[in-house]
Design an enzyme around this catalytic site. Structure first.
Site, short mmCIF file in Angstrom:
data_model
loop_
_atom_site.label_atom_id
_atom_site.label_comp_id
_atom_site.label_asym_id
_atom_site.label_seq_id
_atom_site.Cartn_x
_atom_site.Cartn_y
_atom_site.Cartn_z
N SER A 297 0.84 -1.20 0.00
CA SER A 297 0.00 0.00 0.00
C SER A 297 0.87 1.25 0.00
O SER A 297 2.08 1.18 0.19
CB SER A 297 -0.89 0.00 1.24
OG SER A 297 -0.08 0.28 2.38
N LYS A 298 0.21 2.37 -0.17
CA LYS A 298 0.93 3.65 -0.17
C LYS A 298 1.63 3.85 1.17
O LYS A 298 2.73 4.36 1.24
CB LYS A 298 -0.08 4.77 -0.43
CG LYS A 298 0.52 6.15 -0.29
CD LYS A 298 -0.46 7.21 -0.72
CE LYS A 298 -0.15 8.59 -0.20
NZ LYS A 298 0.89 8.78 0.74
N ARG A 299 0.94 3.39 2.23
CA ARG A 299 1.53 3.55 3.57
C ARG A 299 2.87 2.80 3.70
O ARG A 299 3.78 3.27 4.37
CB ARG A 299 0.55 3.06 4.65
CG ARG A 299 -0.05 4.24 5.42
CD ARG A 299 -1.19 3.81 6.27
NE ARG A 299 -2.26 3.24 5.43
CZ ARG A 299 -2.89 2.10 5.66
NH1 ARG A 299 -2.57 1.39 6.69
NH2 ARG A 299 -3.83 1.68 4.86
#
Ligand code: GLU
Length: 507
Positions: free
Chosen positions: A264-266
Site C-alpha cells: 500500500s501507499k503507507r
C-alpha cells in the site's frame, strides 16, 4: 484465434498504484505479443469516488512508462467513446433487457430500509446479511410488490435501482488462465445493484457491457477482481453473450516487502520508496506523494522491475527491454502466488540501466541537473565525468551529489579523513609532489600516476602517506573514482590550484 483485444480499465479515483501499472503492462505485453490491440477505457461510473486530475495522471503515467494504447479517450477508435460517463445512455437498455427477461428486478428500498434489514438479520444471528434470494422477498422490489404498485412507484418518480436476480444454489464456474477452474456457489453471492438511481450503471454492468461491445478477447486484471468474476459470468449468460465471453486472467497481488499483505501507499511512506509511477499531488489536501520518475528512475528500469512482479521468463536473464519483454512474455509464466515487492532490487535495476547507457546519453541528463545549479560545462567534459562516475551511481543525480568536485573546488574537507590522513608532514609532501606535477607537459592520467609513483619511490614512502591527502585536496572527500583520472580531467592548473588551497586551508 480471433483477434486479440485487451483493455486496461482504471477508475479515476486517485493516482495509479504500481499494481495498476503492472496490470497495464501485462495487458500491453500480451496485446503486442499477439499482434492485438490494447484499449484504455476509463471507468468513471462511480461519481462519488471521482478525483479531479486522476484521469490526466493515469494518462501521463502510462505515457512515461512507454505503454501506448491503440484506442483510448485520447486517440479515439472504432469502439468509442472510451470513457464510461460518455457512454451513459447505452447501459439502461441492457439493464432493462435483464429485467424483461427476469434476470434482474427493480428495487425501491431506501437506505434506512436496507439498514433495518441488515440489523434485523444480524439480530437473528446472520453474521453478514445480504440482499439475496431469501431476503429479497421481504423488501420493496418488483418481485415482492404487485405490478400495479411497481408501475405506480415508477410513474411517481420514486428512486429505484436495478438488482441482479441471483439464482439459488447454482455453481458458477470460470476457467481462469492463471488459476484454472474457479467455482463459486451463487448462495454466496448477493443481488448486486447493476444500475443505480442516479442513472449510471455500476462497475459490474458497465464493465461487462463494454467488454462485450468493445469485443474484448481477454480480461487481464488484478486478483482483487476475482470475486466479481462469477457475477460477470452470469451477466454474460443472462445477456445472451456467453459464447462471446472473454477469457479471464487474474494477476497475483503485489505484496509488501515482508510478504504480509498487499503493498500500500503507507508501506512506501513507512519504508521510504514511491508506490506511484510519477509524482501525485492530492487536489484536496495538496499533499505530494513521490513518484519513480521524480526519484530518478529510468522508465525502462521501472518497467523491467515491474515485469518481474508476478512473471518470470524461466531463464536467468533479468534485463529485458520492452521489445524483449513483448517477445518473451506469456500468461503461462505468470504465477498464482503474490509477488513480494523488493525495493533494493528496484534500485538494482536502475543501476544496471544506468551502467548500460553511454556516457554521452548520461551527460545529457547530468547537464539538466547542472543547468538547475547554474553550472555551465561543455558536453565532452560532462561525458567524461559520467564515464568516471557511472560504475558508482544508481541514479544520474548520484553523479551530481557525489561528483560535485568535478565542477567546483571543495570548500570543505571531510573531517574524518583529515583527522586520520592529514599528518604534520603532509603539507610538505604535497608541496613537493605538486612541484613535480608542474613539470608534466602532457597532463594525462598515466603521466600523473607515473609521477606520483616516482615521487613515492624517491621519498621511500607508501601510497597511504600521500594518496588520501591528494584526494582530499582535489575532492574534499576520502573516496571516489581513480584519482589520476580525476586530476587529468580537472587539468593541471586546477589540480595545482586545489593542492595549494588544501595546504592553505587544512590545518
Ligand atoms: N475499473 C476497474 C478498476 O478500477 C477495472 C477492473 C477490471 O479490469 O475489470 O480496476
Amino acid at each position: 484465434m480471433s483477434s486479440i483485444r485487451v483493455r486496461f480499465a482504471p477508475s479515476p479515483t486517485g493516482p495509479l498504484h504500481i499494481g495498476g501499472v503492472r496490470t497495464a503492462l501485462y495487458n500491453y505485453l500480451f496485446a503486442k505479443k499477439h499482434k492485438g490491440k490494447i484499449i484504455l477505457r476509463v471507468e468513471d461510473t462511480d461519481q462519488s469516488r471521482f478525483v479531479k486530475g486522476a484521469e490526466d495522471y493515469i494518462i501521463k503515467s502510462l505515457n512515461w512508462c512507454g505503454i501506448n494504447f491503440d484506442e483510448s479517450i485520447v486517440s479515439g477508435g472504432n469502439f468509442g467513446p472510451y470513457r464510461q460517463s460518455d457512454r451513459k445512455s447505452l447501459y439502461l437498455e441492457y439493464a432493462n433487457q435483464l429485467v424483461k427477461n427476469n434476470f434482474a428486478y427493480y428495487a425501491f428500498d431506501t437506505s434506512e430500509e436496507l439498514i433495518e434489514m441488515r440489523d434485523n438479520m444480524k439480530k437473528a444471528g446472520v453474521p453478514s446479511p445480504q440482499y439475496n434470494s431469501i431476503t429479497r422477498k421481504n423488501m420493496q422490489n418488483s418481485l415482492s410488490l404487485s405490478e400495479d404498485e411497481v408501475n405506480k412507484r415508477i410513474t411517481k418518480g420514486d428512486d429505484y435501482v436495478i438488482r441482479i436476480k441471483m439464482p439459488r444454489n447454482e455453481e458458477v464456474k470460470i476457467n481462469d488462465l492463471i488459476r484454472g477452474w474457479v467455482s463459486v456457489n451463487s448462495n454466496n453471492m448477493d443481488d448486486k445493484v447493476i444500475f443505480k438511481s442516479d442513472g449510471m450503471p455500476t462497475y459490474h454492468l458497465a464493465n461487462v457491457v463494454d467488454d462485450y461491445l468493445m469485443k474484448i478477447s481477454h480480461v487481464i486484471r488484478g486478483e482483487e477482481w476475482l470475486p466479481s468474476a462469477p457475477l460477470h459470468v452470469l451477466l454474460y449468460r443472462y445477456l445472451g453473450w456467453e459464447d462471446k465471453m472473454p477469457e479471464f486472467a487474474h494477476l497475483p497481488l503485489i505484496l509488501k516487502p515482508d510478504g504480509n499483505g498487499k503493498l500500500s501507499k503507507r508501506d512506501g511512506d513507512r519504508l521510504g520508496f514511491p508506490v506511484f509511477p510519477i509524482e501525485w499531488k492530492n487536489p484536496e489536501t495538496g499533499d505530494i506523494s513521490s513518484g519513480y520518475r521524480e526519484s530518478g528512475y529510468f522508465p525502462s528500469a521501472f518497467i523491467n522491475m515491474l515485469s518481474f512482479l508476478g512473471w518470470n521468463p524461466g531463464t536467468t536473464q533479468e534485463i529485458f527491454s520492452m521489445p524483449e519483454l513483448i517477445d518473451t512474455f506469456s500468461l503461462e509464466r505468470v504465477g498464482k502466488a503474490g509477488a513480494k515487492f523488493d525495493f533494493d532490487k528496484t534500485r538494482w535495476f536502475n543501476q544496471q540501466y544506468l551502467r548500460a547507457k553511454s556516457s554521452e546519453e548520461l551527460s545529457e541528463k547530468l547537464q539538466e541537473i547542472l543547468k538547475e545549479q547554474g553550472i555551465v560545462k561543455d558536453n565532452k567534459f560532462v561525458a567524461q565525468v559520467c564515464e568516471q562516475l557511472k560504475e558508482r551511481a544508481t541514479f544520474v543525480n548520484d553523479m551530481w551529489r557525489e561528483g560535485k568536485y568535478y565542477f567546483e573546488a571543495p570548500n570543505e574537507y571531510d573531517s574524518k579523513t583529515v583527522r586520520k590522513k592529514w599528518k604534520e608532514d603532509t603539507p610538505l609532501l604535497l608541496m613537493e609532489f605538486k612541484n613535480k606535477l608542474e613539470l608534466i607537459s602532457d597532463f594525462s592520467s598515466e603521466n600523473i600516476e607515473f609521477s606520483f609513483k616516482e615521487y613515492l619511490q624517491e621519498k621511500d614512502i607508501g601510497m597511504g602517506k600521500l594518496l588520501p591527502a591528494f584526494r582530499l585536496s582535489l575532492t574534499g572527500v576520502g573516496m571516489g573514482p581513480s584519482l589520476f583520472d580525476i586530476a587529468a580531467l580537472l587539468g593541471k592548473k586546477e589540480t595545482i590550484f586545489r593542492i595549494e588551497s588544501a595546504i592553505k586551508n587544512i590545518i
